[in-house]
Design a protein around this motif. Sequence first.
Motif, short mmCIF file in Angstrom:
data_model
loop_
_atom_site.label_atom_id
_atom_site.label_comp_id
_atom_site.label_asym_id
_atom_site.label_seq_id
_atom_site.Cartn_x
_atom_site.Cartn_y
_atom_site.Cartn_z
N SER A 141 0.81 -1.22 0.00
CA SER A 141 0.00 0.00 0.00
C SER A 141 0.84 1.27 0.00
O SER A 141 0.30 2.37 -0.14
N ASP A 156 0.37 3.73 -2.90
CA ASP A 156 -0.97 4.33 -2.90
C ASP A 156 -1.06 5.45 -1.87
O ASP A 156 -1.62 6.51 -2.12
N CYS A 198 1.32 8.40 -2.98
CA CYS A 198 0.98 9.09 -4.23
C CYS A 198 -0.48 9.54 -4.30
O CYS A 198 -0.78 10.53 -4.97
N ASP A 199 -1.38 8.84 -3.64
CA ASP A 199 -2.81 9.15 -3.75
C ASP A 199 -3.49 9.32 -2.41
O ASP A 199 -4.72 9.39 -2.34
N PRO A 215 0.81 11.93 -8.93
CA PRO A 215 0.60 10.50 -8.71
C PRO A 215 1.02 9.64 -9.89
O PRO A 215 1.16 8.42 -9.74
N CYS A 267 6.44 7.98 -8.35
CA CYS A 267 5.34 7.06 -8.05
C CYS A 267 5.39 5.83 -8.95
O CYS A 267 5.13 4.70 -8.50
N ARG A 323 5.81 1.88 -7.63
CA ARG A 323 4.86 0.81 -7.97
C ARG A 323 5.57 -0.39 -8.61
O ARG A 323 5.09 -1.52 -8.47
N VAL A 366 -3.88 3.53 4.66
CA VAL A 366 -4.43 2.75 3.55
C VAL A 366 -4.19 1.26 3.79
O VAL A 366 -5.10 0.42 3.68
#
Length: 543
Positions: free
Chosen positions: A280, A283, A286-287, A296, A301, A305, A442
């Motif tokens: 996570s 996420d 970035c978000d 993002p 980012c 990922r 998250v």
Amino acid sequence: MRALATTLLPLLLAATALAIPAGDQVFLGDLSRATKDLKHAAQSIYKGEQTIMRWVDQGKEFMKQHDITYELVSHPAFGEHSLRMTEPTLCDSSVKQASGYLDIADDKHLFFWFFEARNQPEDAPLVLWLNGGPGCSSTTGLLFELGPCRIGTDGKNVTHNPHSWTESANVIFLDQPVNVGYSYAEGSTSVNTSPVAAEDVYAFLELFLARFPKFQRTSFHIAAESYGGMYAPAIASAVHHNNLALAKSPAGAAPGLVHINLASIMIGNGITDPLVQMASVPDAACDGEFPVYDDPDGPQCQALRTKVPTCQRLMKACYNFDSKFTCVPALMYCNSQLMGPIVQTGRNIYDVRRSCDRSKDGDLCYKELQWIDTWMNLPATKKALGVNPALDFASCNMEVNQAFALQGDGARNRAKLLPELVESGIRLLIYAGDADMACNYVGNERWLESLESKFQTEFVKTTKQPWVTLSKGGFSGWVRSAGGDGFTAGNVTYVQVHAAGHMVPFDQPEASLDLISRWLADVPLTLNAAAMAAEMDMPLSGI
């Protein structure tokens, strides 16, 4: 090793409840009278250059060492464990306190500091609070977050904390495993896994309840922060299984052992299911509510990922084989490749709204932690707490951190211990500040969604409901809960604490106290004061 520790500690900094009815029982005994009016002759024991005096007075055993008088508590079921306690008045002189050590054989000594609740301690639950690290002292939680006092500027003094959890609970702060904070070991003894540490904590709880039997009939809650998300499930599991064994024991087979009324587990910004939580990181960074990166879809980012599949593959190998040979590589890779870039941004990963100048604020980005070290190392502080004046206090011990890392403990799946506990009626609260990147909100919400229990289907179907504090009616975050009936806080509950970092009680003290008070009272978090009054058909002043 220093590079390894610096990478691990930001991720793994970590941080429990019972009720204590007050009666006419003497709290710790009158130690001054005990030393002056002995009923039995004292025995002198020479240990190294230290003279240790022991005596018995009115059925209680005492000892004097380092010019400190302790009460000693033993237990028939724990031949190698004993409590060595004194009665301080530091931090909050308005409440009864106890501090000292769980002594394990001759080599391990775990420091604790206990405070009765400010309000109706006889009716309040008992909470065991644990910070994490691994290797960080629970005194961090006491003096920086939820204790009855806060560390003052430069560590010269402490100040009153009006939002202490002791407003609603009796709280034990325990430094574990050995060599954390004021805890210490003789020789090379060490602990480097959460399950081993858990058995020592269970023994401590049994001795504590034996000394203070008025707590035996009240509810007990384990609260932990950050790496405490590893500790708490292991400790709760140890308590639960010992309870089950006690229930099956023939009468008299377990002399002195009591059923510990474990009512709930509370984990704040914890690391508990690293397979889900490490994935996570991009996420949240970035978000998330407070993103680390502005774009993002930008290169940072995208790079983060790309690291997730390898991290998950390594974590799955750790979960499947549960060996340091699979778990250490998983921990190393995921920390360095996912958390490392965020540390390098110069943000405070415990609160990404802040920058971090480690040359001024220390490795953990809070100068207050350095102030805690200063105050805890004052000779007067040590003497009052029953601590050997030769011991040095440090908020975090990097050697303990490294020892756990080299066992891969931080990559293990401790969430797998929770379904059995939840199924047995032990309530679970996961809360997380949404400005934290060390153990982000998250990932905490996701792993709770994936936790298999009879409440999972209901929890997955829930949506976030607003949480408003009762005292001021201010919006403080979002709640998801399963298992409640509208009049209880639920069996599996997740709380996203808005505008809070890793240390929620530090960033949002009023909201933190509201959260913990309602959870301990099993009151819904999703109703404001007016709504609760209407639901319960009672005047608002009755809330």
